[in-house]
Scaffold this motif. Structure first.
Motif, PDB file in Angstrom:
ATOM      1  N   ARG A 196       3.896   4.118  -8.057  1.00 26.13           N
ATOM      2  CA  ARG A 196       4.642   3.791  -7.127  1.00 26.13           C
ATOM      3  C   ARG A 196       3.620   2.879  -6.160  1.00 26.13           C
ATOM      4  O   ARG A 196       3.868   2.407  -5.217  1.00 26.13           O
ATOM      5  CB  ARG A 196       4.935   5.087  -6.236  1.00 26.13           C
ATOM      6  CG  ARG A 196       6.342   4.257  -4.741  1.00 26.13           C
ATOM      7  CD  ARG A 196       6.774   5.929  -4.747  1.00 26.13           C
ATOM      8  NE  ARG A 196       7.297   5.863  -2.942  1.00 26.13           N
ATOM      9  CZ  ARG A 196       8.397   5.474  -3.281  1.00 26.13           C
ATOM     10  NH1 ARG A 196       9.393   5.258  -4.236  1.00 26.13           N
ATOM     11  NH2 ARG A 196       9.309   5.226  -2.086  1.00 26.13           N
ATOM     12  N   LYS A 197       2.287   3.665  -5.582  1.00 23.98           N
ATOM     13  CA  LYS A 197       1.455   3.063  -4.460  1.00 23.98           C
ATOM     14  C   LYS A 197       1.344   1.284  -5.074  1.00 23.98           C
ATOM     15  O   LYS A 197       1.362   0.655  -4.426  1.00 23.98           O
ATOM     16  CB  LYS A 197       0.371   3.382  -4.264  1.00 23.98           C
ATOM     17  CG  LYS A 197      -0.761   4.218  -3.382  1.00 23.98           C
ATOM     18  CD  LYS A 197       0.432   3.636  -1.697  1.00 23.98           C
ATOM     19  CE  LYS A 197      -0.857   3.638  -0.913  1.00 23.98           C
ATOM     20  NZ  LYS A 197      -0.750   4.433  -0.099  1.00 23.98           N
ATOM     21  N   GLU A 198       0.789   1.455  -6.663  1.00 27.36           N
ATOM     22  CA  GLU A 198       0.623  -0.089  -7.126  1.00 27.36           C
ATOM     23  C   GLU A 198       1.681  -1.395  -6.726  1.00 27.36           C
ATOM     24  O   GLU A 198       1.715  -2.582  -6.534  1.00 27.36           O
ATOM     25  CB  GLU A 198       0.230  -0.153  -8.195  1.00 27.36           C
ATOM     26  CG  GLU A 198      -0.411  -0.637  -8.871  1.00 27.36           C
ATOM     27  CD  GLU A 198      -0.535  -1.292 -10.252  1.00 27.36           C
ATOM     28  OE1 GLU A 198      -0.580  -2.213 -10.906  1.00 27.36           O
ATOM     29  OE2 GLU A 198      -0.555  -0.363 -10.946  1.00 27.36           O
ATOM     30  N   VAL A 230       4.801  -5.707  -4.038  1.00 24.23           N
ATOM     31  CA  VAL A 230       6.016  -6.004  -3.627  1.00 24.23           C
ATOM     32  C   VAL A 230       4.775  -6.344  -1.587  1.00 24.23           C
ATOM     33  O   VAL A 230       5.544  -7.387  -1.320  1.00 24.23           O
ATOM     34  CB  VAL A 230       7.129  -4.914  -3.432  1.00 24.23           C
ATOM     35  CG1 VAL A 230       8.051  -5.172  -2.264  1.00 24.23           C
ATOM     36  CG2 VAL A 230       7.036  -4.780  -4.596  1.00 24.23           C
ATOM     37  N   LEU A 231       4.732  -5.920  -1.275  1.00 21.07           N
ATOM     38  CA  LEU A 231       4.317  -6.119  -0.028  1.00 21.07           C
ATOM     39  C   LEU A 231       3.206  -7.196  -0.109  1.00 21.07           C
ATOM     40  O   LEU A 231       4.031  -8.281   1.010  1.00 21.07           O
ATOM     41  CB  LEU A 231       3.406  -4.828   0.737  1.00 21.07           C
ATOM     42  CG  LEU A 231       2.495  -5.272   1.900  1.00 21.07           C
ATOM     43  CD1 LEU A 231       4.271  -5.331   2.722  1.00 21.07           C
ATOM     44  CD2 LEU A 231       2.479  -3.994   2.162  1.00 21.07           C
ATOM     45  N   LYS A 232       2.606  -7.272  -0.539  1.00 21.69           N
ATOM     46  CA  LYS A 232       1.841  -8.578  -0.991  1.00 21.69           C
ATOM     47  C   LYS A 232       2.550 -10.084  -1.325  1.00 21.69           C
ATOM     48  O   LYS A 232       2.608 -11.182  -0.460  1.00 21.69           O
ATOM     49  CB  LYS A 232       0.856  -9.109  -2.099  1.00 21.69           C
ATOM     50  CG  LYS A 232      -0.172  -7.737  -1.881  1.00 21.69           C
ATOM     51  CD  LYS A 232      -1.169  -7.976  -3.552  1.00 21.69           C
ATOM     52  CE  LYS A 232      -2.392  -7.036  -3.222  1.00 21.69           C
ATOM     53  NZ  LYS A 232      -2.629  -7.487  -4.464  1.00 21.69           N
ATOM     54  N   ARG A 233       3.496  -9.715  -1.899  1.00 19.88           N
ATOM     55  CA  ARG A 233       4.630 -11.072  -2.134  1.00 19.88           C
ATOM     56  C   ARG A 233       5.335 -11.222  -0.690  1.00 19.88           C
ATOM     57  O   ARG A 233       5.955 -12.485  -0.513  1.00 19.88           O
ATOM     58  CB  ARG A 233       5.508 -10.600  -3.321  1.00 19.88           C
ATOM     59  CG  ARG A 233       4.956 -10.791  -4.789  1.00 19.88           C
ATOM     60  CD  ARG A 233       3.737 -11.118  -5.007  1.00 19.88           C
ATOM     61  NE  ARG A 233       3.597 -11.636  -6.109  1.00 19.88           N
ATOM     62  CZ  ARG A 233       1.698 -11.031  -6.938  1.00 19.88           C
ATOM     63  NH1 ARG A 233       1.931  -9.548  -5.789  1.00 19.88           N
ATOM     64  NH2 ARG A 233       1.467 -10.673  -8.006  1.00 19.88           N
ATOM     65  N   ILE A 287       7.619  -3.603   4.546  1.00 21.07           N
ATOM     66  CA  ILE A 287       8.558  -4.500   3.877  1.00 21.07           C
ATOM     67  C   ILE A 287       9.296  -4.843   4.178  1.00 21.07           C
ATOM     68  O   ILE A 287       9.542  -6.108   4.429  1.00 21.07           O
ATOM     69  CB  ILE A 287       8.549  -3.943   2.073  1.00 21.07           C
ATOM     70  CG1 ILE A 287       7.545  -4.079   0.918  1.00 21.07           C
ATOM     71  CG2 ILE A 287       9.690  -4.190   1.850  1.00 21.07           C
ATOM     72  CD1 ILE A 287       7.224  -2.771  -0.024  1.00 21.07           C
ATOM     73  N   ARG A 288       9.745  -3.899   4.931  1.00 19.17           N
ATOM     74  CA  ARG A 288      11.287  -3.867   6.157  1.00 19.17           C
ATOM     75  C   ARG A 288      11.098  -4.994   6.535  1.00 19.17           C
ATOM     76  O   ARG A 288      12.019  -5.723   7.586  1.00 19.17           O
ATOM     77  CB  ARG A 288      11.722  -2.493   5.660  1.00 19.17           C
ATOM     78  CG  ARG A 288      12.282  -1.569   4.702  1.00 19.17           C
ATOM     79  CD  ARG A 288      12.781  -0.596   5.425  1.00 19.17           C
ATOM     80  NE  ARG A 288      14.111  -0.902   6.341  1.00 19.17           N
ATOM     81  CZ  ARG A 288      14.998  -0.056   7.166  1.00 19.17           C
ATOM     82  NH1 ARG A 288      14.378   1.103   7.179  1.00 19.17           N
ATOM     83  NH2 ARG A 288      15.861  -0.376   7.990  1.00 19.17           N
ATOM     84  N   GLU A 289       9.704  -4.499   7.648  1.00 17.17           N
ATOM     85  CA  GLU A 289       9.468  -5.236   8.684  1.00 17.17           C
ATOM     86  C   GLU A 289       9.455  -7.505   8.258  1.00 17.17           C
ATOM     87  O   GLU A 289      10.286  -7.610   9.234  1.00 17.17           O
ATOM     88  CB  GLU A 289       8.277  -4.863   9.517  1.00 17.17           C
ATOM     89  CG  GLU A 289       7.960  -3.805   9.732  1.00 17.17           C
ATOM     90  CD  GLU A 289       6.545  -3.221  10.673  1.00 17.17           C
ATOM     91  OE1 GLU A 289       5.997  -4.433  11.075  1.00 17.17           O
ATOM     92  OE2 GLU A 289       6.900  -2.525  10.577  1.00 17.17           O
ATOM     93  N   PHE A 290       8.683  -7.461   7.358  1.00 20.79           N
ATOM     94  CA  PHE A 290       8.837  -8.565   7.061  1.00 20.79           C
ATOM     95  C   PHE A 290      10.060  -9.012   6.212  1.00 20.79           C
ATOM     96  O   PHE A 290       9.572 -10.907   6.656  1.00 20.79           O
ATOM     97  CB  PHE A 290       7.305  -8.574   5.694  1.00 20.79           C
ATOM     98  CG  PHE A 290       5.545  -8.677   6.141  1.00 20.79           C
ATOM     99  CD1 PHE A 290       5.595  -9.715   7.350  1.00 20.79           C
ATOM    100  CD2 PHE A 290       5.389  -7.948   6.146  1.00 20.79           C
ATOM    101  CE1 PHE A 290       3.827  -9.662   7.862  1.00 20.79           C
ATOM    102  CE2 PHE A 290       4.437  -7.573   6.586  1.00 20.79           C
ATOM    103  CZ  PHE A 290       3.334  -9.211   7.298  1.00 20.79           C
TER     104      PHE A 290
END
Length: 135
Positions: free
Chosen positions: A4-6, A11-14, A99-102
């Motif tokens: 999950r962390k990975e 996802v966050l990077k993208r 993720i939500r913020e971006f």
């Protein structure tokens, strides 16, 4: 992806990269409007090309994101997709919150960029503008 962390990290990077690209597209759109106001066709053409290239890169990042989500299990996929839409409760995890913020910031930048583009298109093409015919 089973970890999950990975998954959230990738996802966050993208999502972060997509946000940066949308900010650049917005900047280029503003410059395009300025160039059009000055009747600087050479600059306008160059900016259109640069904006198109940046849009292509943004599309590639979105495709990468879809591949990552495709590899996730159904529950993780649904959860992350809801965050990407600005929906769903945040799990409290740092990555999930970011993720939500971006995603929310990207939606705002995209909306503003579309409005800028609409003004430019309407000014240049009038009733033949893409936006006039798509209403």
């Amino acid at each position: 992806m089973t970890d999950r962390k990975e998954l959230l990290s990738e996802v966050l990077k993208r999502v972060q990269r997509n946000y940066k690209q949308m900010v650049e597209i917005e900047r280029l759109t503003k410059e395009l409007g300025d160039a059009c106001s000055r009747n600087d066709n050479e600059s306008a053409q160059m900016l259109l090309k640069m904006r198109g290239e940046e849009m292509e890169r943004a599309s590639e990042v979105k495709a990468e994101l879809q591949l990552i989500l495709h590899a996730a299990d159904d529950n993780q996929k649904k959860e992350v997709e809801s965050w990407l839409k600005g929906e769903g409760a945040s799990s409290g995890e740092f990555e999930a919150q970011k993720i939500r913020e971006f995603s929310a910031q990207t939606a705002q930048v995209t909306k503003h960029t579309i409005e800028l583009d609409r003004v430019i298109s309407s000014r240049l093409a009038g009733k033949d503008s893409y936006y006039q015919s798509s209403r």
